[in-house]
Design a protein around this motif. Structure first.
Motif, mmCIF file in Angstrom:
data_model
loop_
_atom_site.group_PDB
_atom_site.id
_atom_site.type_symbol
_atom_site.label_atom_id
_atom_site.label_comp_id
_atom_site.label_asym_id
_atom_site.label_seq_id
_atom_site.Cartn_x
_atom_site.Cartn_y
_atom_site.Cartn_z
ATOM 1 N N ASN A 103 0.830 -1.213 0.000
ATOM 2 C CA ASN A 103 0.000 0.000 0.000
ATOM 3 C C ASN A 103 0.863 1.261 0.000
ATOM 4 O OD1 ASN A 103 -2.554 -1.301 0.005
ATOM 5 N ND2 ASN A 103 -2.321 -1.704 2.205
ATOM 6 N N GLY A 104 1.851 1.260 -0.862
ATOM 7 C CA GLY A 104 2.767 2.395 -0.940
ATOM 8 C C GLY A 104 2.159 3.576 -1.682
ATOM 9 N N VAL A 105 2.052 4.698 -0.980
ATOM 10 C CA VAL A 105 1.539 5.942 -1.570
ATOM 11 C C VAL A 105 2.492 7.065 -1.170
ATOM 12 C CG1 VAL A 105 -0.359 7.603 -1.672
ATOM 13 C CG2 VAL A 105 -0.844 5.149 -1.411
ATOM 14 N N PRO A 106 3.199 7.679 -2.105
ATOM 15 C CA PRO A 106 4.088 8.798 -1.758
ATOM 16 C C PRO A 106 3.315 9.943 -1.113
ATOM 17 C CG PRO A 106 4.599 7.979 -3.949
ATOM 18 C CD PRO A 106 3.329 7.299 -3.519
ATOM 19 N N ARG A 107 3.968 10.628 -0.214
ATOM 20 C CA ARG A 107 3.321 11.738 0.473
ATOM 21 C C ARG A 107 2.954 12.863 -0.490
ATOM 22 N NH1 ARG A 107 7.482 12.277 5.647
ATOM 23 N NH2 ARG A 107 7.191 10.147 6.459
ATOM 24 N N HIS A 108 3.838 13.155 -1.440
ATOM 25 C CA HIS A 108 3.569 14.254 -2.378
ATOM 26 C C HIS A 108 2.653 13.751 -3.488
ATOM 27 C CE1 HIS A 108 4.004 17.681 -4.974
ATOM 28 N NE2 HIS A 108 4.845 18.268 -4.135
ATOM 29 N N PRO A 109 1.541 14.429 -3.744
ATOM 30 C CA PRO A 109 0.588 13.955 -4.765
ATOM 31 C C PRO A 109 1.190 13.800 -6.157
ATOM 32 C CG PRO A 109 -0.416 15.641 -3.383
ATOM 33 C CD PRO A 109 1.034 15.598 -3.007
ATOM 34 N N GLU A 110 2.166 14.640 -6.506
ATOM 35 C CA GLU A 110 2.741 14.574 -7.852
ATOM 36 C C GLU A 110 3.499 13.276 -8.100
ATOM 37 O OE1 GLU A 110 5.112 17.896 -8.861
ATOM 38 O OE2 GLU A 110 3.448 19.325 -8.909
ATOM 39 N N ASN A 159 1.577 7.289 5.966
ATOM 40 C CA ASN A 159 1.242 6.384 7.075
ATOM 41 C C ASN A 159 2.447 5.643 7.640
ATOM 42 O OD1 ASN A 159 -1.532 7.056 6.694
ATOM 43 N ND2 ASN A 159 -1.650 5.518 5.045
ATOM 44 N N GLY A 160 3.615 6.241 7.496
ATOM 45 C CA GLY A 160 4.804 5.620 8.050
ATOM 46 C C GLY A 160 5.282 4.392 7.304
ATOM 47 N N ASN A 161 4.677 4.098 6.138
ATOM 48 C CA ASN A 161 5.116 2.939 5.357
ATOM 49 C C ASN A 161 6.532 3.161 4.828
ATOM 50 O OD1 ASN A 161 2.766 1.586 5.740
ATOM 51 N ND2 ASN A 161 1.927 1.940 3.692
#
Length: 458
Positions: free
Chosen positions: A12-19, A61-63
């Protein structure tokens, strides 16, 4: 028997920056021994996926991306993973790129780095790619990630690279992840595929069915429309577009071109071919007025001998040009519409605002290349394929009499490559348009090639 631990694991890796985010959260387990090819159309997110896998961007989320390199002598992740991107493989990550930018200033001295007895400053772009690849391999990485490693390499260099990687996999246990724009670039040693569109899922190579290749006839369409008005307004004296008379170019002790005689007439379509290092880029720099050695040579452009009073801009206003060197050097983060408009004035940045009718012309060409929706997106925020289409539109925007396309399809997927081919063919159907195209793939050439010049390396 314990469970196998993935070499790379993302959940469930989602970068913090939307771009920097993918269309969907990234969940992937890549295990030891899996040789992976990342495939997908331009702008699908292949490069973003690699950036996530290499831990470039912090995740929500700290991932964190987790790594496990069994049997490795290296302790750091940066030692176990080597990533070579499109720009890195040309050398802009160190002094090599600075030297390549200045190769036509012939300022070689004893402090200039050398490779195999040759100054880096004299290496072709293909040779620089091979140099960077070899330098990465000397550190013996556990995992090697290559972004489009085969572009810019001639047939023999591509074969050698495939063989080298295959041997390193079998004999040294190295693991490979390749990003490729076209399914035909997937080597035999690849065992797994990650298809990016819109999510990304790892699958064995065997069940993977490549997308049906689009045929030229299926993609052919009226992409061009009305011919620009000023094509063919060159004088009769310019019926000879360029003429080289016994041209020789040397850098240090290396001769790049020797006693070259070459004449190109208006309306001819030339395929310029030759192995990496044979002098193709040097030859084109003479044509485009970018090489100061041209003034010491007997060269005629558009009916005038170089050095008889014409300015560089007098020459460039007739030429549309794109090349890998231009692509990697274009680091200005301007909106795409400004990048295209800069072609009207042959500048790298945009220093003169286009008039309303010129703005319309820029948008028309962007529409033809299918990138009008990117008009306000900045250049460095686009994928490499989108960037290449933007630079192609830049080459066409002033309706040049001479079109010089050096490896124009680098990084394009099949659909966009065939779209670009159709545009080139339509444009060059005008009898006064002259074309010089460089390609290491003869099946990529547009229809209508009339002549071929093949250079050989000394």
């Amino acid at each position: 028997m314990g469970c196998k631990i993935p070499v790379i694991q993302v959940e469930n890796g989602v970068p913090r920056h939307p771009e920097h985010r993918m269309a969907e959260p990234v969940t992937l387990d890549i295990f030891d021994g899996e040789q992976v090819a990342i495939v997908g159309p331009n702008a699908s997110g292949k490069t973003r996926l690699v950036e996530i896998l290499t831990g470039r961007w912090p995740l929500l989320n700290g991932n964190e991306v987790r790594y496990h390199f069994p049997g490795s002598e290296h302790r750091l992740v940066s030692e176990n993973i080597k990533l070579i991107t499109f720009r890195d493989s040309y050398g802009d990550s160190d002094s090599a790129y600075y030297l390549q930018q200045r190769w036509n200033q012939h300022d070689i001295d004893e402090s200039t780095p050398m490779v195999d007895g040759q100054y880096i400053i004299s290496l072709s772009s293909g040779e620089l790619r091979k140099y960077q690849l070899r330098k990465a391999l000397t550190s013996h990485p556990r995992l090697l990630i290559l972004d489009n490693p085969f572009i810019g390499l001639d047939n023999e260099a591509r074969r050698q690279l495939r063989t080298t990687l295959d041997e390193l996999i079998r004999n040294e246990g190295m693991q490979v992840i390749l990003v490729v724009s076209r399914d035909r670039d997937i080597p035999d040693f690849i065992t797994h595929i990650i298809r990016v569109e819109p999510g990304c899922h790892l699958m064995p190579k065997q069940p993977y069915l490549p997308e049906k290749a689009i045929t030229h006839s299926e993609k052919r369409q009226d992409t061009y429309g009305e011919m620009p008005r000023h094509i063919g307004e060159l004088t009769d004296a310019a019926a000879c577009v360029l003429k080289f008379n016994h041209v020789t170019i040397r850098y240090g002790s290396r001769t790049i071109l020797r006693d070259l005689n070459w004449t190109v007439h208006r309306g001819e379509h030339w395929w310029l071919s030759g192995a990496n290092g044979s002098g193709k880029s040097t030859l084109l720099s003479l044509v485009c007025a970018d090489n100061p050695q041209a003034y010491a040579c007997d060269i005629e452009l558009f009916g005038r001998r170089r050095g008889t009073g014409e300015s560089i801009w007098d020459i460039k206003r007739h030429i549309g040009y794109v090349s890998p060197e231009m692509h990697r050097a274009y680091l200005r983060d301007l909106p795409a519409i400004d990048i295209v408009a800069s072609g009207l004035h042959d500048s790298v940045g945009l220093y003169v605002r286009p008039r309303p009718e010129q703005q319309d012309t820029c948008l028309t060409w962007m529409q033809r290349f299918g990138i009008e929706h990117l008009a306000n997106r900045t250049f460095l925020c686009m994928s490499s394929g989108e960037q290449r289409l933007c630079l192609l539109a830049r080459a066409f925007v002033k309706s040049p009499d001479l079109l010089i396309l050096d490896e124009p399809f680098h990084g394009l997927d099949d659909e966009r490559r065939l779209l670009a081919t159709a545009i080139i063919e339509d444009y060059c159907s005008h009898p006064d348009v002259t074309l010089i195209i460089v390609s290491h793939y003869d099946d990529e050439l547009p229809a209508g090639i009339t002549h071929r010049l093949e250079l050989t390396r000394e």
